[in-house]
Design a protein around this motif. Structure first.
Motif, PDB file in Angstrom:
ATOM      1  N   LYS A   1       0.850  -1.111   0.126  1.00 23.05           N
ATOM      2  CA  LYS A   1       0.053   0.031   0.214  1.00 23.05           C
ATOM      3  C   LYS A   1       0.712   1.267  -0.180  1.00 23.05           C
ATOM      4  N   MET A   2       1.975   1.310   0.855  1.00 26.41           N
ATOM      5  CA  MET A   2       2.651   2.356   1.025  1.00 26.41           C
ATOM      6  C   MET A   2       3.554   2.473  -0.347  1.00 26.41           C
ATOM      7  N   ILE A   3       4.099   1.651  -0.867  1.00 22.75           N
ATOM      8  CA  ILE A   3       4.701   1.471  -2.145  1.00 22.75           C
ATOM      9  C   ILE A   3       4.124   2.212  -3.143  1.00 22.75           C
ATOM     10  N   HIS A   4       2.857   1.772  -3.258  1.00 22.80           N
ATOM     11  CA  HIS A   4       2.130   2.401  -4.311  1.00 22.80           C
ATOM     12  C   HIS A   4       1.533   3.813  -4.002  1.00 22.80           C
ATOM     13  N   THR A   5       1.682   4.213  -2.759  1.00 20.75           N
ATOM     14  CA  THR A   5       1.387   5.586  -2.502  1.00 20.75           C
ATOM     15  C   THR A   5       2.397   6.581  -3.020  1.00 20.75           C
ATOM     16  N   PHE A   6       3.600   6.147  -2.977  1.00 22.44           N
ATOM     17  CA  PHE A   6       4.602   6.682  -3.439  1.00 22.44           C
ATOM     18  C   PHE A   6       4.774   6.806  -5.087  1.00 22.44           C
ATOM     19  N   ARG A   7       4.601   5.584  -5.705  1.00 23.66           N
ATOM     20  CA  ARG A   7       4.673   5.496  -6.964  1.00 23.66           C
ATOM     21  C   ARG A   7       3.684   5.916  -7.685  1.00 23.66           C
ATOM     22  N   ASP A   8       2.289   6.030  -7.357  1.00 25.61           N
ATOM     23  CA  ASP A   8       1.130   6.382  -7.709  1.00 25.61           C
ATOM     24  C   ASP A   8       0.971   8.044  -7.696  1.00 25.61           C
ATOM     25  N   ALA A   9       1.751   8.766  -6.873  1.00 26.15           N
ATOM     26  CA  ALA A   9       1.819  10.051  -6.792  1.00 26.15           C
ATOM     27  C   ALA A   9       2.346  10.879  -7.948  1.00 26.15           C
ATOM     28  N   GLY A  10       2.948  10.284  -8.896  1.00 22.09           N
ATOM     29  CA  GLY A  10       3.319  11.038 -10.095  1.00 22.09           C
ATOM     30  C   GLY A  10       4.653  11.527 -10.101  1.00 22.09           C
ATOM     31  N   TYR A  11       5.362  11.185  -9.351  1.00 22.48           N
ATOM     32  CA  TYR A  11       6.838  11.705  -8.916  1.00 22.48           C
ATOM     33  C   TYR A  11       7.624  10.503  -9.646  1.00 22.48           C
ATOM     34  N   HIS A  12       9.065  11.079 -10.118  1.00 24.29           N
ATOM     35  CA  HIS A  12       9.906   9.953 -10.558  1.00 24.29           C
ATOM     36  C   HIS A  12      10.512   9.335  -9.565  1.00 24.29           C
ATOM     37  N   VAL A  13      10.309   8.033  -9.335  1.00 21.15           N
ATOM     38  CA  VAL A  13      10.628   7.435  -8.135  1.00 21.15           C
ATOM     39  C   VAL A  13      11.772   6.431  -8.482  1.00 21.15           C
TER      40      VAL A  13
ATOM     41  N   GLU B   1      13.308   6.835  -3.556  1.00 22.46           N
ATOM     42  CA  GLU B   1      13.704   8.407  -3.653  1.00 22.46           C
ATOM     43  C   GLU B   1      13.145   8.995  -4.539  1.00 22.46           C
ATOM     44  N   PHE B   2      12.820  10.474  -4.427  1.00 22.91           N
ATOM     45  CA  PHE B   2      12.010  10.985  -5.626  1.00 22.91           C
ATOM     46  C   PHE B   2      12.331  12.526  -5.300  1.00 22.91           C
ATOM     47  N   PRO B   3      12.537  13.234  -6.376  1.00 18.91           N
ATOM     48  CA  PRO B   3      12.584  14.737  -6.156  1.00 18.91           C
ATOM     49  C   PRO B   3      11.144  15.153  -6.008  1.00 18.91           C
ATOM     50  N   ILE B   4      10.823  16.281  -5.364  1.00 13.92           N
ATOM     51  CA  ILE B   4       9.335  16.738  -4.878  1.00 13.92           C
ATOM     52  C   ILE B   4       8.986  17.654  -5.574  1.00 13.92           C
ATOM     53  N   ASP B   5       9.629  18.391  -6.566  1.00 13.23           N
ATOM     54  CA  ASP B   5       9.419  19.374  -7.372  1.00 13.23           C
ATOM     55  C   ASP B   5       8.363  18.801  -8.349  1.00 13.23           C
ATOM     56  N   PRO B   6       7.078  19.530  -8.502  1.00 10.47           N
ATOM     57  CA  PRO B   6       5.985  19.082  -9.150  1.00 10.47           C
ATOM     58  C   PRO B   6       6.493  18.820 -10.531  1.00 10.47           C
ATOM     59  N   THR B   7       5.736  17.688 -11.265  1.00  8.74           N
ATOM     60  CA  THR B   7       5.902  17.529 -12.544  1.00  8.74           C
ATOM     61  C   THR B   7       4.652  17.341 -13.058  1.00  8.74           C
TER      62      THR B   7
ATOM     63  N   THR C   1       3.036  15.142 -14.567  1.00 11.96           N
ATOM     64  CA  THR C   1       2.615  14.029 -14.046  1.00 11.96           C
ATOM     65  C   THR C   1       2.006  13.757 -12.608  1.00 11.96           C
ATOM     66  N   SER C   2       2.663  14.395 -11.846  1.00 11.68           N
ATOM     67  CA  SER C   2       2.315  14.473 -10.434  1.00 11.68           C
ATOM     68  C   SER C   2       1.213  15.507 -10.363  1.00 11.68           C
ATOM     69  N   VAL C   3       1.139  16.587 -11.136  1.00 10.50           N
ATOM     70  CA  VAL C   3       0.070  17.635 -11.095  1.00 10.50           C
ATOM     71  C   VAL C   3      -1.259  16.991 -11.508  1.00 10.50           C
ATOM     72  N   GLY C   4      -1.124  16.162 -12.620  1.00 14.62           N
ATOM     73  CA  GLY C   4      -2.160  15.289 -13.313  1.00 14.62           C
ATOM     74  C   GLY C   4      -2.685  14.422 -12.413  1.00 14.62           C
ATOM     75  N   VAL C   5      -1.848  13.903 -11.565  1.00 17.11           N
ATOM     76  CA  VAL C   5      -2.525  13.012 -10.621  1.00 17.11           C
ATOM     77  C   VAL C   5      -3.343  13.380  -9.686  1.00 17.11           C
ATOM     78  N   MET C   6      -2.638  14.452  -8.937  1.00 15.89           N
ATOM     79  CA  MET C   6      -3.389  15.438  -8.032  1.00 15.89           C
ATOM     80  C   MET C   6      -4.750  15.888  -8.503  1.00 15.89           C
ATOM     81  N   VAL C   7      -4.993  16.394  -9.567  1.00 12.81           N
ATOM     82  CA  VAL C   7      -6.062  17.015 -10.185  1.00 12.81           C
ATOM     83  C   VAL C   7      -7.088  15.694 -10.328  1.00 12.81           C
ATOM     84  N   SER C   8      -6.647  14.610 -10.995  1.00  6.56           N
ATOM     85  CA  SER C   8      -7.327  13.568 -11.038  1.00  6.56           C
ATOM     86  C   SER C   8      -8.034  13.035  -9.824  1.00  6.56           C
ATOM     87  N   ARG C   9      -7.261  13.135  -8.901  1.00  4.91           N
ATOM     88  CA  ARG C   9      -7.748  12.593  -7.723  1.00  4.91           C
ATOM     89  C   ARG C   9      -8.849  13.523  -6.810  1.00  4.91           C
TER      90      ARG C   9
END
Length: 900
Positions: A149-161, A173-179, A181-189
């Motif tokens: 569940k936690m692994i999917h939480t990070f990978r599904d967030a849209g960051y480059h993991v 490990e992943f940079p937290i600057d918005p991409t 993909t990550s913004v698209g994931v947030m908007v979809s949720r």
């Protein structure tokens, strides 16, 4: 002995937020506090042993006193922790701890019965936003391989993991600057959660009317009566502590006494009793409240405080709220048939969803809908719009199969930035027709406590147009446009045919078309004695004409003729045509019965029905609005700015360095401005400040002459009656003449701000500016430079990010644009270079919210270049206006800052 707490700093206020979970219910997210120790202990006791093991990699059944202190006392800088609360209990906690400069370790723990509701993703978004504000660039997390569940939480967030293994532990490990993909994931949720929260209001299986009354002419009695007579398919429960029955229904003393589940509560009790109802509904597990009761923000400061407490209480228990002081909600779907409103009129089923705010206006709107034969799918009167807003309804209507057209009467816009983002996406699927009151005055009703928009009203209008929203001036025009969209196909272009039996009305139609940018390619005058067959032949010919995109039919019958035969022809042609057909038929308004096509879904008028307008001008105006929307749909955004030659990291460094030395904000100096703009490929012409004639002569020699001397003070350069520039100076003697002449013309020479600059090639002066609006976020503008165009407000606006099409449109839509395209035989300027500058200014403003204003007040656009002669930049601490760009949050309580 407990560990000594770290030095405490105060967490920023905007880190606290109400959030919407995956299932559409609310919760409260905030930074942890030392006084949360007991909440943490109780929370940890409810967490399963497996979840504890996944979090700490070892059995840890309880927390020691030392652990509690360590987890609850953080510095909000290198150690940041946030919790999620629901009903006064902690249900989740997330934190990051800095492990080295720019990198932090992140971890979460969610109570088992609340897992699967998207809570970890929300915590990750808010921790990442806090980390960016604190200079964190990367997150890392250690996760056991079994903790999928936690692994999917990070990978599904849209960051480059990136992941690896150390001692049997997976390291992510992943940079937290918005991409993107990550913004698209947030908007979809965000879309799914907000849509889910509204869906239950429209499709409740059971409703409780709190305040149901046996007395006639009461609100509670009207609500029960309208639900029952509207043939609501669910169960209605009456709640009245002093009665055993209401309108034949058994009455319960409280909502919690109802034996069945309750989805929605309709509240009609005195304002000071509403909070008790919220607690009662929360104990029952009600999803949402529709608060009809008045006595809140519309009454003044005391009411605003009461409304703020109401919203905070409802959200703290997971409830969404429509109102207060609202008319209610309606769903005409035969499977629900819901009239949970004060309106005795149940509108006919139709294709349009309607959102308004005023309850009183809502009743008039429903009557207009009924009289026009338009029909609605759903209707919401949000009243004071303390929680549920137009943005929430847009999220729901986007995928609602029953709604094909969205109508919105907006008395205020609490979060225009989010409205723009959501409306643009919805407009690509369904047209939105909006009336915005207070466009000139920015006036809002008493119950709507929103901040004023700093950007000019042209920027708000541009935001609507950029999002594809069809903005109209009044309610009548809204219905005119909506009935065309609901029943006829979209036009392919601006070419129109006019077919009618009145020469005078045909001419009026042609004049009206020309006035709104339509082109009349065919005009057929049939004469007063035209028959139905004549109309059929003419209409068929017009529709078959490849040079015609839409048809306007005008029919005024001779004396003692009903026109039924012509109506049958119009209806038949309208049903079969793939081009829109509008009419002025017998001066009727709406969709007359004679022009309706039967609908298999039981709606009042089916696809192909022909809308009629009492005046041909109204028909043509509605058609023009729809043509504009159709053109917007077919116009691509164009490529966005190529970022390969942008140094966004360098630009950010310049801004942050300036703010580090000036934490309250500062105007950048000339060198900083030049370096900042150069990072985005904008070259500026150097200018040197001079205070004396000798300094001016020295600078002129250093620059190799061919220079200008000019005063830069705003009170001089913005006045056309004062000369402030002397050009083509080639020697010390010419500089002396220039200096003495300008000093004689200008009285306030000490404050003139003299500069010497190389003489730029001739060109048309244009101005490009941007700003950070407290509500909008970034705004960019363009216009011809000078006080006259400023007086006429001849500027174009867009909301970044923008594409090539937006930049091209900005340059062309100002009234003075012919000056750039060879007006009166002048040289055509390098428009592509001007557009490039607009794009780069917009991107810079979009990338750096710390820039509160960026001004290029003088750019000389010539035939082969555009020279930036002057520039200024103001930077301030990061704006809170963008706190919801990368982390989901509900509007602040009672709409007092940025409601959605």
């Amino acid at each position: 002995m407990a560990e000594a707490p770290h030095q405490q700093t105060t967490a920023p206020r905007h880190w606290e937020a109400d959030v919407l979970l995956r299932d559409g219910r609310t919760a409260h997210l905030r930074p942890i506090r030392p006084e949360d120790a007991q909440l943490l202990i109780e929370f940890y006791a409810r967490v399963s042993d497996e979840s504890k093991y996944f979090r700490f990699f070892s059995p840890m059944p309880t927390l020691s006193d030392r652990d509690v202190v360590r987890f609850t006392q953080v510095d909000h800088v290198d150690r940041v922790a946030m919790i999620v609360e629901l009903g006064g209990q902690m249900i989740a906690v997330g934190r990051y701890d800095v492990v080295k400069p720019g990198e932090a370790e992140v971890a979460f723990l969610v109570e088992d019965r609340h897992q699967g509701r998207g809570i970890a993703q929300l915590l990750l978004e808010h921790l990442a936003q806090a980390g960016r504000e604190r200079g964190i660039e990367r997150f890392m997390a250690e996760v056991l391989p079994d903790n999928q569940k936690m692994i999917h939480t990070f990978r599904d967030a849209g960051y480059h993991v990136a992941s690896g293994y150390e001692d049997g532990v997976m390291v992510l490990e992943f940079p937290i600057d918005p991409t993107d993909t990550s913004v698209g994931v947030m908007v979809s949720r965000e879309h799914r959660a907000e849509s889910a929260s509204i869906e239950r209001f429209f499709h409740p299986r059971s409703i409780a009317v709190v305040g149901a009354s046996r007395r006639q002419d009461t609100i509670g009695q009207a609500l029960v009566r309208n639900l029952v007579t509207g043939n609501y398919t669910g169960r209605v429960h009456a709640v009245n502590p002093t009665s055993d029955a209401v309108s034949g229904l058994p009455a319960y003393k409280t909502v919690n006494d109802i034996p069945d589940e309750v989805d929605v509560a309709i509240v009609a009790v005195p304002a000071d009793a509403v909070q008790d109802v919220v607690l009662d509904c929360a104990a029952k597990g009600v999803h949402g409240l529709v608060v009809i009761s008045s006595g809140f923000a519309e009454t003044g400061e005391e009411g605003r405080q009461r409304q703020r407490r109401l919203v905070g209480l409802a959200r703290s228990y997971g409830l969404r709220l429509i109102g207060p002081n609202c008319l209610g909600v309606i769903n005409t779907d035969k499977d629900t048939s819901l009239n949970a409103s004060l309106s005795p009129l149940m509108p006919p089923a139709g294709r349009a969803g309607f959102f308004c705010q005023s309850g009183a206006l809502g009743s008039a709107i429903l009557e207009k809908v009924n009289n026009r034969g338009l029909g609605l799918s759903t209707f919401v009167s949000a009243g004071n719009r303390a929680d549920v807003s137009g943005n929430d309804l847009l999220q729901y209507w986007e995928e609602d199969d029953s709604t094909e057209v969205v109508m919105m009467y907006l008395e205020s816009i609490g979060n225009p930035r989010k409205f723009s983002r959501v409306a643009r996406r919805v407009s690509l699927r369904k047209p939105i027709v909006a009336v915005r009151s207070g466009r000139t005055t920015q006036g809002v009703p008493m119950g709507h406590a929103v901040r004023k928009i700093a950007a000019p009203q042209q920027a708000v209008d541009a935001m609507f147009a950029q999002a594809g929203v069809i903005q109209v001036d009044n309610l009548d025009e809204m219905f005119d446009v909506a009935q065309l969209l609901a029943h006829q196909p979209l036009p392919r272009g601006r070419r129109v045919a006019v077919v009618g039996n009145s020469d005078a009305l045909g001419l009026l139609a042609s004049d009206a078309a020309a006035a709104v940018g339509l082109v009349v390619n065919k005009s057929v005058a049939l004469g007063a004695d035209a028959t139905a067959d004549h109309f059929e032949d003419a209409l068929d010919a017009a529709i078959d004409d490849p040079d015609v995109d839409a048809v306007v039919a005008v029919y005024i019958p001779p004396l003692n003729v009903s026109g039924e035969d012509v109506a049958n022809v119009l209806a038949a042609v309208g049903e079969q045509s793939d081009k829109p057909l509008v009419s002025s038929f017998l001066g009727a308004e709406g969709v007359p019965e004679l022009l309706r096509v039967p609908d298999v879904a039981g709606q009042v008028a089916g696809r192909g029905s022909v809308p009629s307008y009492p005046a041909v001008e109204a028909a043509v105006r509605a058609l023009a609005r729809v043509v504009g929307y159709a053109v917007w749909l077919r116009t691509p955004d164009g490529a966005t700015l190529d970022a390969t030659d942008l140094d966004s990291v360098g630009a950010k460094r310049i801004v942050l360095d300036a703010l580090r030395d000036n934490p309250d904000g500062v105007d950048l100096d000339a060198d900083q401005v030049r370096e900042l703009l150069a990072a985005y490929g904008i070259e500026t012409w150097a200018e040197q400040r001079v205070d004396t004639l000798k300094e001016a002569q020295k600078v002129g020699r250093e620059l190799g002459w061919d220079v200008v001397l000019k005063a830069t003070a705003g009170h001089l350069r913005e006045r056309p009656d004062l000369a402030h520039v002397w050009r083509n100076i080639d020697s010390a003697a010419e500089m002396k003449d220039a200096w003495e002449s300008l000093n004689q013309l200008i009285t306030s020479t000490d404050s003139a701000g003299w500069v010497v600059q190389k003489n730029a090639p001739p060109g048309v002066p244009v101005a490009i500016s941007s700003m950070e609006d407290p509500l909008f976020g970034p705004v960019v503008s363009f216009g011809i430079a000078g006080p006259l165009t400023e007086l006429l407000a001849d500027r174009s606006y867009r909301i970044p990010p923008i594409g090539e099409h937006d930049a091209a449109a900005m340059v062309r839509e100002i009234k003075s644009s012919p000056m750039l395209f060879g007006y009166r035989g002048s040289e055509v300027v390098d428009v592509a270079e001007v557009e490039r500058l607009v794009l780069r200014v917009a991107q810079l403003q979009h990338d750096l919210p710390q820039i509160t204003s960026l001004d290029l007040p003088l750019v000389l656009a010539g035939g082969d270049r555009a020279s930036v002669l002057r520039a200024s930049v103001r930077v301030d601490p990061v704006s809170q206006s963008r706190t919801d760009w990368f982390a989901r949050r509900l509007p602040s309580q009672a709409g007092d800052t940025s409601p959605g």
